[in-house]
Design an enzyme around this catalytic site. Structure first.
Site, PDB file in Angstrom:
ATOM      1  N   ASP A   1       0.818  -1.204   0.000  1.00  0.00           N
ATOM      2  CA  ASP A   1       0.000   0.000   0.000  1.00  0.00           C
ATOM      3  C   ASP A   1       0.859   1.265   0.000  1.00  0.00           C
ATOM      4  OD1 ASP A   1      -2.681   1.316   0.451  1.00  0.00           O
ATOM      5  OD2 ASP A   1      -1.671   1.981   2.276  1.00  0.00           O
TER       6      ASP A   1
ATOM      7  N   GLU B   1       1.058  -0.559  -5.140  1.00  0.00           N
ATOM      8  CA  GLU B   1       0.077   0.493  -5.369  1.00  0.00           C
ATOM      9  C   GLU B   1       0.885   1.792  -5.446  1.00  0.00           C
ATOM     10  OE1 GLU B   1      -3.051   3.535  -3.821  1.00  0.00           O
ATOM     11  OE2 GLU B   1      -1.760   2.507  -2.414  1.00  0.00           O
TER      12      GLU B   1
END
Length: 650
Positions: A308, A361
């Protein structure tokens, strides 16, 4: 021998190269001097003293003082007794003499209460039954395999009739039955590492080594993954090494001073998130984080780790204004320590775990994210294609009247489509905070919304890149995602929602069996534009091709207007047949179909010597297949005609 082994572990831990630190740090069952108990270890370099307090000693901070066993600040204690499931914390005395009760950074299991105590837990003993899956996973190239991901949040996929959470074991059956039945190949779980605040969705972690106790014990989560594997469903987890929260019992100022976070105030905090940034240049932090990713891959057989907020790690000025950040030693804005950490992370994980997926990401144009460190890359397998996602959602949110003026949003993604190994993400982030659900993004009246969404999904499934769709969007949930309640499954009582779900199911199955959609995604060999420039009519067409030369012709009409006599160039003199259309009645469409066999004609079009004539339903995506041999019920031969096109629409 044992002391020498411990010395080696300690050395590697402080150097940042101990990638199984969880086997040494934390709390583990042990037997010493004929007594059974637990050995506790914790890193607290700035502490004056550390002790173990818990259910087993009345939470007395003086009852179990620990011994400092390394100059770098590791403390250790063996305590006889202690039962599985009992709560404990480390009582850390700071340099200022303040006592802080901290949960175990390496704790395997936590209590549900807000205090977040760790629980004694032995991970050994679960009998895995996914050996064949793990062997097969290690073989082959994941880039050249189908990957169709269903992203979900365990707390709001389904709940009990009373609105309570389902357990890991209950969810295993529910999720596998539904997701496999829908034709997905992977699930991606929003963070399962322990977190105190439901509203963070798991992205503010306090227990990096513990699957959240909301749904059961650690071995229950092992069962969940095992069950998925035994039913041929891969499991990806979201992982958050970019930041951590300021909860009193967590990593924040663990020993009273900067420990897991940067000491430099210009690097230590993401103020807009209210969270702290890991010190990627500190060896003990590297060991903690890389071991954590290794832990999920090895201990829980996780198939993929989606990292993330990578952009926030890469840039020193991320979310910061002028004067709030300092250039690196080379004068740039790149966080050189974070870059080195990510490369080390990916090399270690992919070397030790064949077939593991490491997914970034990363929301900027950082180069070579999915290329090896040996050529200057970060070493991930895949990167989320955030540029595609932003462009395409802007396009489809427009009234069709204005789409013709934004045609570049359809075509521009192909300029960089092969620069990385991409995943096309329609994730939870796109259906919250006022962004609307996918069905609500579509303009028009009720039926047009469904038609537009079916056309979009047909386009997405055929565009280069692996696929990801967030739960509920496959059947057209109207409200935004709400983490406090289950999906609106009752919508499936209505024809439009059932039809959309049936279409997505058929798309997913078609994708899995059609190599042209996933076998060549790294070059133009697998993709060829047919109609890239019909902006006036909002039509695009392209061919997807596999290694054997088999192809699917994709034609999209993104206006609510039927296009008749639409002529498209094709490369060879052969017949075509429509194999899937988003406008089919079984999916809720009008059922407008082309003739069973479309014979190409020697009419040059789009750079080809031959062309076929189509009828394009409003707001539709259709797939066509070239026939190498004419079936017996087809016309006897391809016509030899030089008549002009009835509809040169380009």
């Amino acid at each position: 021998m044992g002391k020498s082994k411990d010395e080696g572990r300690i050395y590697l831990f402080h150097q940042g190269t101990y990638y199984n630190a969880h086997e040494y740090m934390g709390a583990h069952p042990a037997r010493r001097r004929g007594k059974d108990g637990w050995v506790y270890r914790v890193w607290a370099p700035n502490a004056l003293a550390v002790s173990v307090a818990g259910d087993f000693n009345g939470w007395d901070p003086l009852a179990a003082p620990m011994k400092r066993v390394s100059e770098g600040g590791i403390y250790e204690l063996f305590l006889p007794g202690g039962e599985q499931g009992q709560n404990y914390k480390f009582c850390v005395t700071t340099a200022e003499g303040e006592e802080r009760y901290k949960s175990d950074p390496y704790g395997y299991y936590f209590e549900r209460e807000i205090g977040g105590a760790s629980k004694l837990y032995d991970l050994e003993g679960y009998r895995w039954r996914d050996g064949r899956w793990m062997e097969q996973r290690a073989q082959g190239n994941p880039v050249a395999k189908p990957m169709n991901i269903y992203e979900l949040h365990l707390g709001s996929f389904k709940r009990t009739g009373d609105g309570e959470f389902l357990s890991y074991r209950e969810q295993a059956k529910e999720i596998v039955e539904y997701v496999k039945g829908m034709g997905y190949t992977h699930i991606e779980l929003m963070p399962v590492s322990e977190y105190p605040y439901d509203g963070s969705w798991g992205y503010q972690v306090t227990g990096y080594y513990a699957p959240t106790c909301r749904y059961g014990e650690p071995k229950d989560f092992m069962y969940f993954v095992d069950y998925c594997h035994r039913h041929s469903l891969a499991v990806i987890i979201d992982w958050v090494p970019a930041h951590f929260p300021k909860d009193a019992h967590g990593l924040y100022r663990f020993d009273g001073g900067p420990c897991y976070e940067y000491a430099d105030e210009l690097k230590s905090e993401h103020k807009e998130w209210g969270t702290m940034v890991f010190d990627y240049g500190r060896g003990e932090v590297e060991s903690f984080l890389i071991s954590n990713a290794m832990f999920w891959a090895k201990q829980y057989h996780i198939d993929g780790i989606r990292v993330d907020a990578v952009a926030s790690m890469l840039y020193l000025d991320y979310g910061r204004q002028g004067g709030q950040w300092r250039p690196n030693e080379k004068g740039g804005k790149e966080n050189l320590e974070a870059i080195a950490f990510l490369r080390k992370l990916n090399e270690a994980l992919l070397c030790e775990n064949p077939g593991l997926l490491m997914i970034a990401e990363e929301s900027t144009a950082w180069p070579l994210v999915t290329r090896p460190p040996s050529v200057g890359g970060l070493g991930f397998n895949f990167k989320w294609n955030m540029g595609w996602m932003n462009d395409i959602l802007q396009y489809f949110s427009l009234d069709p009247i204005f789409r013709s003026y934004n045609h570049d949003k359809l075509t521009f993604p192909m300029f960089y489509a092969f620069s990385e190994n991409f995943v096309l993400p329609i994730s939870h982030d796109e259906v919250v905070h006022g962004k609307c659900s996918m069905i609500s993004k579509m303009p028009g009246e009720y039926e047009q919304k469904f038609a537009g969404l079916r056309a979009f999904y047909g386009y997405m499934m055929s565009f280069p890149g692996k696929k990801l769709l967030f739960m509920g969007q496959e059947f057209g949930q109207f409200i935004e995602w709400n983490y406090t309640q289950e999906l609106d499954w009752s919508l499936l009582e209505y024809d439009g929602h059932r039809g959309l779900q049936a279409y997505v199911r058929e798309l997913n199955r078609f994708y899995q069996k059609t190599k042209a959609f996933w076998e060549i995604e790294q070059s133009w060999d697998g993709f060829q534009w047919t109609v890239p420039d019909d902006s006036r009519q909002c039509v695009i067409s392209y061919r997807r091709i596999d290694e054997a030369g088999h192809e699917v012709l994709v034609v999209c009409n993104f206006t609510p207007v039927k296009r008749e006599h639409y002529r498209i160039g094709v490369p060879k003199a052969r017949a075509y047949t429509e194999i899937l259309s988003s406008d089919e009645e079984r999916f809720g469409g009008a059922g407008l179909r082309n003739e069973k066999y479309l014979l190409c004609e020697p009419i040059p079009m789009h750079g080809s010597d031959y062309s076929i004539e189509l009828t394009l339903p409003p707001l539709s995506t259709i797939y066509l297949k070239g026939l190498r041999r004419l079936p017996k019920d087809a016309p006897a031969a391809l016509p030899d005609t030089s008549k002009t096109s009835k509809g040169d629409n380009i």
